[in-house]
Design an enzyme around this catalytic site. Sequence first.
Site, PDB file in Angstrom:
ATOM      1  N   GLY A  46       0.840  -1.195   0.000  1.00  0.00           N
ATOM      2  CA  GLY A  46       0.000   0.000   0.000  1.00  0.00           C
ATOM      3  C   GLY A  46       0.870   1.238   0.000  1.00  0.00           C
ATOM      4  CD  GLN A  51       3.460   5.661   2.980  1.00  0.00           C
ATOM      5  OE1 GLN A  51       2.521   5.162   2.369  1.00  0.00           O
ATOM      6  NE2 GLN A  51       4.431   4.926   3.498  1.00  0.00           N
ATOM      7  CG  LEU A  92       6.845   1.037   1.638  1.00  0.00           C
ATOM      8  CD1 LEU A  92       6.125   1.401   0.339  1.00  0.00           C
ATOM      9  CD2 LEU A  92       8.010   0.087   1.365  1.00  0.00           C
ATOM     10  CG  HIS A 133      -0.335   1.066   7.467  1.00  0.00           C
ATOM     11  ND1 HIS A 133       0.641   0.577   8.315  1.00  0.00           N
ATOM     12  CD2 HIS A 133       0.328   1.863   6.591  1.00  0.00           C
ATOM     13  CE1 HIS A 133       1.819   1.080   7.976  1.00  0.00           C
ATOM     14  NE2 HIS A 133       1.664   1.858   6.920  1.00  0.00           N
ATOM     15  CG  HIS A 137       0.630   6.638   5.938  1.00  0.00           C
ATOM     16  ND1 HIS A 137       1.781   7.038   6.577  1.00  0.00           N
ATOM     17  CD2 HIS A 137       0.815   5.328   5.622  1.00  0.00           C
ATOM     18  CE1 HIS A 137       2.625   6.013   6.646  1.00  0.00           C
ATOM     19  NE2 HIS A 137       2.068   4.953   6.075  1.00  0.00           N
TER      20      HIS A 137
HETATM   21  O1  GNR Z   1       4.220  -2.642   2.483  1.00  0.00           O
HETATM   22  C1  GNR Z   1       3.589  -2.524   3.531  1.00  0.00           C
HETATM   23  N1  GNR Z   1       3.310  -3.638   4.248  1.00  0.00           N
HETATM   24  C2  GNR Z   1       2.448  -3.641   5.329  1.00  0.00           C
HETATM   25  C3  GNR Z   1       2.424  -4.778   6.129  1.00  0.00           C
HETATM   26  C4  GNR Z   1       1.574  -4.851   7.204  1.00  0.00           C
HETATM   27  C5  GNR Z   1       0.728  -3.813   7.480  1.00  0.00           C
HETATM   28  C6  GNR Z   1       0.739  -2.668   6.709  1.00  0.00           C
HETATM   29  C7  GNR Z   1       1.585  -2.583   5.628  1.00  0.00           C
HETATM   30  S1  GNR Z   1       1.574  -1.183   4.629  1.00  0.00           S
HETATM   31  C8  GNR Z   1       3.207  -1.190   4.011  1.00  0.00           C
HETATM   32  C9  GNR Z   1       3.388  -0.121   2.958  1.00  0.00           C
HETATM   33  C10 GNR Z   1       3.195   1.225   3.598  1.00  0.00           C
HETATM   34  O2  GNR Z   1       3.996   1.755   4.315  1.00  0.00           O
HETATM   35  N2  GNR Z   1       2.063   1.825   3.373  1.00  0.00           N
HETATM   36  O3  GNR Z   1       1.807   3.003   3.952  1.00  0.00           O
HETATM   37 NI    NI Z   2       2.974   3.048   5.781  1.00  0.00          NI
END
Ligand code: GNR
Ligand code: NI
Length: 168
Positions: A46, A51, A92, A133, A137
Amino acid sequence: MSQLNILEFPDPRLRTVAEPVVSFDEPLEILVNNMRETMYQANGIGLAATQVNVHSRLLVMDVSSEQDDFMVFINPEIIAREGQQVHEEGCLSVPGIYANVKRAEQLTVRAQDVTGETFEKDLTGLAAVCLQHEMDHLQGKLFVDYLSPLKRAMVKKKLEKQRRQEVS
Ligand code: GNR
Ligand code: NI
C-alpha cells in the site's frame, strides 16, 4: 511513469493532514500511476499520498501475492467496521521496523475511483489492515504511534543507527 521519493520517519511532513481530492483530472491520473509504480518498485502492499509528499486524500494498495489486484481509493471513508485483529505491520516510511498493531477485522469503505465515481467495498484480513494503515497516513498518523513511548524511542534510535550505517 516515474518513481516518487518516499518520506521517512521522523520527517514532519508525514504529520500533515491531507485535504479531499476535488479535481478528477489528468494530473490525478498521473499521480495514481506514479504511486502505483512507486509502491510496486518498493515491494509495498500500500502507499498513501502523504508518503510521497502529496497531501490529498488518496491511497493505492495491492495485497495480492501476484501483484495483480491494484486498487485505488480516493476520499475514502470507513462506513462500517467489525471485529478485531492483531497483525504485524511494517511501513515504507519506517524501514526495517515491524510491530504488532490491533485494528478492525472487517470494514466497509466508501471511496471514489480515478474518474470520481463512488463505490463501496468490503475488506477483511490483510486488506483491512492495509487500508486502515493507509488511512492513518492521510491523517498524519504512523503505526509506530500505537507503540508505547519507550518502544517508539527505541524505533527512532534504531532508524538513526541504520541511517548512520548507510552513509558510512
Ligand atoms: O508494504 C507494507 N506492508 C504492510 C504490512 C503490514 C501492514 C501494513 C503494511 S503497509 C506497508 C506499505 C506502507 O507503508 N504503506 O503506507
Ligand atoms: Ni505506511
